[in-house]
Design a protein around this motif. Structure first.
Motif, PDB file in Angstrom:
ATOM      1  N   GLU A 355       1.819   6.160   2.998  1.00 21.10           N
ATOM      2  CA  GLU A 355       2.203   5.310   4.889  1.00 21.10           C
ATOM      3  C   GLU A 355       0.758   5.226   5.331  1.00 21.10           C
ATOM      4  OE1 GLU A 355       5.271   8.357   6.742  1.00 21.10           O
ATOM      5  OE2 GLU A 355       6.400   7.985   4.942  1.00 21.10           O
ATOM      6  N   PHE A 356      -0.095   6.161   4.688  1.00 21.47           N
ATOM      7  CA  PHE A 356      -1.941   6.523   5.426  1.00 21.47           C
ATOM      8  C   PHE A 356      -2.671   5.543   4.753  1.00 21.47           C
ATOM      9  CE2 PHE A 356      -0.085  10.127   6.371  1.00 21.47           C
ATOM     10  CZ  PHE A 356      -0.636  10.922   7.365  1.00 21.47           C
ATOM     11  N   LEU A 357      -2.660   4.184   3.879  1.00 18.18           N
ATOM     12  CA  LEU A 357      -2.847   3.688   2.880  1.00 18.18           C
ATOM     13  C   LEU A 357      -3.359   2.463   4.536  1.00 18.18           C
ATOM     14  CD1 LEU A 357      -1.392   3.035  -0.612  1.00 18.18           C
ATOM     15  CD2 LEU A 357      -3.524   4.159   0.619  1.00 18.18           C
ATOM     16  N   ASP A 358      -2.187   1.790   4.631  1.00 20.23           N
ATOM     17  CA  ASP A 358      -2.587   0.949   5.905  1.00 20.23           C
ATOM     18  C   ASP A 358      -3.788   1.210   6.601  1.00 20.23           C
ATOM     19  OD1 ASP A 358      -1.621   2.939   7.999  1.00 20.23           O
ATOM     20  OD2 ASP A 358       0.360   1.498   8.515  1.00 20.23           O
ATOM     21  N   LYS A 388      11.606   8.010  -7.273  1.00 22.92           N
ATOM     22  CA  LYS A 388      12.683   8.737  -7.821  1.00 22.92           C
ATOM     23  C   LYS A 388      13.717   7.331  -7.726  1.00 22.92           C
ATOM     24  CE  LYS A 388      16.746  11.740  -6.460  1.00 22.92           C
ATOM     25  NZ  LYS A 388      16.931  12.341  -5.135  1.00 22.92           N
ATOM     26  N   GLY A 389      14.044   7.378  -9.104  1.00 24.93           N
ATOM     27  CA  GLY A 389      15.075   6.339  -9.690  1.00 24.93           C
ATOM     28  C   GLY A 389      14.527   6.338 -11.372  1.00 24.93           C
ATOM     29  N   ASP A 390      15.219   5.786 -11.653  1.00 25.10           N
ATOM     30  CA  ASP A 390      15.215   4.887 -13.047  1.00 25.10           C
ATOM     31  C   ASP A 390      13.988   4.443 -13.864  1.00 25.10           C
ATOM     32  OD1 ASP A 390      18.332   6.230 -13.483  1.00 25.10           O
ATOM     33  OD2 ASP A 390      18.872   3.855 -12.798  1.00 25.10           O
ATOM     34  N   ASN A 391      13.089   3.686 -13.120  1.00 29.30           N
ATOM     35  CA  ASN A 391      11.984   3.414 -12.845  1.00 29.30           C
ATOM     36  C   ASN A 391      10.299   3.428 -12.413  1.00 29.30           C
ATOM     37  OD1 ASN A 391      13.022   1.710 -16.049  1.00 29.30           O
ATOM     38  ND2 ASN A 391      13.841   0.438 -14.267  1.00 29.30           N
ATOM     39  N   THR A 392      10.518   4.848 -12.412  1.00 28.41           N
ATOM     40  CA  THR A 392       9.667   5.016 -11.409  1.00 28.41           C
ATOM     41  C   THR A 392       8.044   4.182 -11.841  1.00 28.41           C
ATOM     42  OG1 THR A 392       9.561   7.440 -12.781  1.00 28.41           O
ATOM     43  CG2 THR A 392      10.657   7.782 -11.135  1.00 28.41           C
ATOM     44  N   GLN A 393       7.203   4.127 -12.498  1.00 28.99           N
ATOM     45  CA  GLN A 393       6.730   3.867 -11.988  1.00 28.99           C
ATOM     46  C   GLN A 393       6.258   2.738 -11.270  1.00 28.99           C
ATOM     47  OE1 GLN A 393       4.019   3.864 -15.972  1.00 28.99           O
ATOM     48  NE2 GLN A 393       2.921   2.494 -15.433  1.00 28.99           N
ATOM     49  N   GLU A 394       7.092   1.733 -11.537  1.00 27.04           N
ATOM     50  CA  GLU A 394       7.381   1.074 -11.103  1.00 27.04           C
ATOM     51  C   GLU A 394       8.021   0.401  -9.578  1.00 27.04           C
ATOM     52  OE1 GLU A 394      10.752  -2.415 -12.536  1.00 27.04           O
ATOM     53  OE2 GLU A 394       9.828  -2.271 -14.489  1.00 27.04           O
ATOM     54  N   ILE A 395       8.358   2.088  -9.090  1.00 29.22           N
ATOM     55  CA  ILE A 395       8.710   2.059  -7.568  1.00 29.22           C
ATOM     56  C   ILE A 395       7.170   2.711  -7.017  1.00 29.22           C
ATOM     57  CG2 ILE A 395      10.121   3.770  -6.535  1.00 29.22           C
ATOM     58  CD1 ILE A 395      12.292   3.350  -8.284  1.00 29.22           C
ATOM     59  N   VAL A 396       6.552   3.231  -8.421  1.00 29.48           N
ATOM     60  CA  VAL A 396       4.885   3.857  -7.305  1.00 29.48           C
ATOM     61  C   VAL A 396       4.569   3.473  -7.154  1.00 29.48           C
ATOM     62  CG1 VAL A 396       4.195   4.986  -9.286  1.00 29.48           C
ATOM     63  CG2 VAL A 396       4.578   6.036  -6.922  1.00 29.48           C
ATOM     64  N   GLN A 397       4.125   1.814  -7.927  1.00 29.16           N
ATOM     65  CA  GLN A 397       3.292   1.033  -7.010  1.00 29.16           C
ATOM     66  C   GLN A 397       4.111  -0.271  -6.707  1.00 29.16           C
ATOM     67  OE1 GLN A 397       2.199  -1.244 -10.644  1.00 29.16           O
ATOM     68  NE2 GLN A 397       1.155  -3.090  -9.717  1.00 29.16           N
ATOM     69  N   LEU A 399       5.924   0.993  -4.136  1.00 26.73           N
ATOM     70  CA  LEU A 399       5.258   2.027  -2.524  1.00 26.73           C
ATOM     71  C   LEU A 399       3.797   1.200  -2.158  1.00 26.73           C
ATOM     72  CD1 LEU A 399       7.374   4.957  -3.713  1.00 26.73           C
ATOM     73  CD2 LEU A 399       7.444   4.126  -2.137  1.00 26.73           C
ATOM     74  N   VAL A 400       3.125   1.250  -2.546  1.00 24.47           N
ATOM     75  CA  VAL A 400       1.379   1.831  -2.335  1.00 24.47           C
ATOM     76  C   VAL A 400       1.287   0.441  -2.304  1.00 24.47           C
ATOM     77  CG1 VAL A 400      -0.856   1.214  -3.478  1.00 24.47           C
ATOM     78  CG2 VAL A 400       1.000   3.863  -4.040  1.00 24.47           C
ATOM     79  N   GLU A 401       2.105  -0.531  -2.872  1.00 22.94           N
ATOM     80  CA  GLU A 401       1.322  -2.187  -2.522  1.00 22.94           C
ATOM     81  C   GLU A 401       2.252  -2.541  -0.835  1.00 22.94           C
ATOM     82  OE1 GLU A 401       1.123  -4.528  -6.755  1.00 22.94           O
ATOM     83  OE2 GLU A 401       2.974  -4.123  -5.505  1.00 22.94           O
ATOM     84  N   ASP A 402       3.556  -1.958  -0.901  1.00 29.92           N
ATOM     85  CA  ASP A 402       3.986  -2.823   0.040  1.00 29.92           C
ATOM     86  C   ASP A 402       3.306  -1.663   1.562  1.00 29.92           C
ATOM     87  OD1 ASP A 402       6.495  -3.622  -0.597  1.00 29.92           O
ATOM     88  OD2 ASP A 402       7.584  -2.139  -0.844  1.00 29.92           O
ATOM     89  N   ASN A 403       3.015  -0.215   1.436  1.00 34.49           N
ATOM     90  CA  ASN A 403       2.145   0.353   2.361  1.00 34.49           C
ATOM     91  C   ASN A 403       0.661  -0.374   2.823  1.00 34.49           C
ATOM     92  OD1 ASN A 403       3.730   2.668   3.606  1.00 34.49           O
ATOM     93  ND2 ASN A 403       4.392   2.690   1.908  1.00 34.49           N
ATOM     94  N   LEU A 404       0.113  -0.869   1.338  1.00 35.02           N
ATOM     95  CA  LEU A 404      -1.169  -1.266   1.603  1.00 35.02           C
ATOM     96  C   LEU A 404      -1.009  -2.565   2.265  1.00 35.02           C
ATOM     97  CD1 LEU A 404      -4.067  -0.787   0.547  1.00 35.02           C
ATOM     98  CD2 LEU A 404      -3.535  -1.494  -1.737  1.00 35.02           C
ATOM     99  N   PHE A 432      -6.777   3.166  -7.565  1.00 31.93           N
ATOM    100  CA  PHE A 432      -7.135   1.411  -7.024  1.00 31.93           C
ATOM    101  C   PHE A 432      -8.397   1.502  -6.881  1.00 31.93           C
ATOM    102  CE2 PHE A 432      -4.847   2.602  -3.758  1.00 31.93           C
ATOM    103  CZ  PHE A 432      -5.303   2.351  -2.883  1.00 31.93           C
ATOM    104  N   TYR A 433      -9.095   0.033  -6.925  1.00 34.62           N
ATOM    105  CA  TYR A 433     -10.215   0.880  -5.910  1.00 34.62           C
ATOM    106  C   TYR A 433     -10.003  -0.183  -4.368  1.00 34.62           C
ATOM    107  CZ  TYR A 433     -12.972   1.206  -9.395  1.00 34.62           C
ATOM    108  OH  TYR A 433     -14.077   1.934 -10.933  1.00 34.62           O
ATOM    109  N   LEU A 434     -10.865  -0.242  -3.567  1.00 35.41           N
ATOM    110  CA  LEU A 434     -10.411  -0.476  -2.602  1.00 35.41           C
ATOM    111  C   LEU A 434     -11.397  -2.305  -2.368  1.00 35.41           C
ATOM    112  CD1 LEU A 434     -11.172   1.897   0.327  1.00 35.41           C
ATOM    113  CD2 LEU A 434      -8.930   0.931  -0.563  1.00 35.41           C
ATOM    114  N   THR A 435     -11.283  -3.345  -1.912  1.00 30.79           N
ATOM    115  CA  THR A 435     -11.364  -4.781  -2.475  1.00 30.79           C
ATOM    116  C   THR A 435     -11.815  -4.903  -1.118  1.00 30.79           C
ATOM    117  OG1 THR A 435      -9.252  -6.002  -1.505  1.00 30.79           O
ATOM    118  CG2 THR A 435      -9.880  -5.047  -3.968  1.00 30.79           C
TER     119      THR A 435
END
Length: 468
Positions: A355-358, A388-397, A399-404, A432-435
């Motif tokens: 939630e702080f990525l923005d 939390k869920g079945d495909n947690t790696q996709e979910i966490v990515q 989450l990061v992209e949505d907040n970023l 991930f690298y900041l750009t």
């Protein structure tokens, strides 16, 4: 039985594997044995107050009489068959006969003399030296897990684990175990070496300072601890700060990545498990935590480990820390010519780090740094999150992209599984690298698209998303 299994499978086992393979077979064989004889008495089931005398029990076990002069040759042959329990010597003098020893054998794999290695015959040991005799067991002979398994209700999950932090043992009691908490505390205090205090903490953090509600179960009301993690000493009040010993390996992973002279921005530093080892490694560290107690012990631990010269500590909200201290230091470093160090940024508050990525969107004005240079030293962000869920790696990515507010593409370095927190709930580190696009374009301007448009595959651009 073991020999038969070995003969059956030895053709697929190379010589260096034989010892390990034998151990696996023994474990497989013993696992299916009935060890109820060695369990605490069934009468203790359901007691809620610890009565140590209630664990007295007399059992019959196989024994072997061995002469003292022969014992050094015999014992190695039957080492795997010895009865091993807490505070019990499996080899002891035979009181009735001087010059002989009594060897206590495990009643699981040893059911008779023919269960013993045939090599014993060559050493003069025969069937008359084998017998069954009584053995008195008590509370002292069982481990904490063995005792609790026989006391706690058979239905429902028992006490599956605990954490050790200095002299404190920390447990998370489920509701159905609450009536047994006094007994559980007494058993752990007795059985865990060096334990002086047992506490129960809620399994979730429910306040802004990242510390748990705490309940003293038994022992000293002393919550100030000293722990050593990866060669670094930390002191803190366990009742007022967040500390999880299960993250020691993850702390070590990050510190190993860092090299002397690197820079670390630690947004949620706690008492310093990332920051202090980094400073000891001669990195330049800016470390922050909102909790005044964490800030206090963070500063203390830097001094204690004699690395306070390499670390500057702050007691601020994470967003404020990013928008001010990190922004100011990062602008200066991005304007340096040919820097010989790397910049890392840790965000270990997995319940809400994303939630702080923005805060990084539009952090720097386009005119404040010469972004036309090709050797800009962009920070590598290590952000932690639960999924939390079945495909947690996709979910966490996602989450990061949505907040970023931007898809992770070439700037995504890795997504690393850290640990399982609960069924279908995992903790990850996304690196991930900041750009330039992230740092110079505010989220509100850069993206007026729906979050569903964000491409999950970091290597495949989404044609719906314009290049930033």
């Amino acid at each position: 039985m073991i020999r038969k299994l070995m003969n059956k499978h030895l053709c697929i086992v190379s010589y260096p594997q034989i010892v390990t393979y034998t151990q696996v077979l023994y474990r497989h064989y013993w696992k299916n044995m009935d060890y109820s004889t060695l369990h605490p008495p069934t009468s203790v089931r359901g007691i809620t107050t610890l009565e140590r005398n209630a664990f007295q029990k007399v059992i019959s076990i196989p024994k072997l009489k061995v002469s003292e002069k022969n014992s050094q040759k015999v014992i190695p042959l039957i080492k795997k068959l010895l009865l091993k329990m807490d505070r019990l010597k499996p080899v002891r003098p035979l009181v009735e006969e001087q010059g002989f020893k009594e060897v206590l054998l495990h009643p699981g794999p040893v059911t008779g003399f023919d269960s013993l290695p045939k090599e014993l015959f060559e050493l003069g040991v025969n069937e008359k030296d084998f017998f069954f005799g009584e053995l008195e067991l008590s509370y002292e002979n069982w481990r904490a897990d063995e005792i609790l398994k026989c006391v706690l209700p058979e239905e429902g999950e028992g006490l599956t684990s605990y954490s050790r932090v200095g002299h404190i043992v920390h447990i998370n009691l489920r509701d159905h175990l609450q009536p047994y908490k006094a007994l559980i505390g007494d058993v752990l205090k007795d059985k865990v070496a060096g334990c002086r205090t047992v506490v129960n903490k809620a399994s979730t953090i429910d306040n802004v300072y990242r510390n748990f509600p705490i309940e003293l179960i038994c022992g000293d009301e002393d919550f100030q601890v000293e722990v050593k993690e990866n060669g670094v000493c930390f002191e803190f009040d366990f009742s007022k700060v967040y500390w999880n010993p299960r993250l020691a390996t993850e702390h070590e992973r990050i510190v190993k990545i860092l090299q002397p002279n690197d820079v670390l921005y630690d947004v949620f530093a706690g008492v310093g498990p990332f920051s202090v080892p980094a400073a000891k490694k001669r990195c330049t560290v800016l470390a922050n935590d909102l909790n005044p107690e964490s800030y206090k012990w963070l500063t203390h631990n830097a001094k204690k480990n004699k690395c306070s010269g390499n670390i500057t500590t702050f007691n601020k909200d994470g967003r404020e820390f990013i928008l001010n201290e990190i922004r100011e230091d990062l602008i200066r470093r991005l304007n340096e010519e040919s820097p010989n160090y790397k910049i890392h940024l840790t965000m270990n508050l997995p319940a809400m780090s994303v939630e702080f990525l923005d805060s990084f969107r539009g952090l720097i004005g386009a005119s404040e740094v010469d972004f036309t240079r090709t050797n800009l030293n962009y920070p590598l962000v290590h952000v932690y999150s639960f999924a939390k869920g079945d495909n947690t790696q996709e979910i966490v990515q996602k989450l990061v992209e949505d907040n970023l507010g931007v898809a992770l593409k070439e700037n995504l370095q890795s997504i690393t599984f850290v640990r399982n927190v609960a069924p279908n709930k995992d903790m990850y580190r996304v690196a991930f690298y900041l750009t330039r696009e992230i740092l110079t374009t505010p989220k509100s301007i850069a993206s007026k698209r729906k979050s569903s448009d964000i491409e999950l595959d970091a290597g495949v651009p989404n044609p719906k998303i314009p290049c930033l």
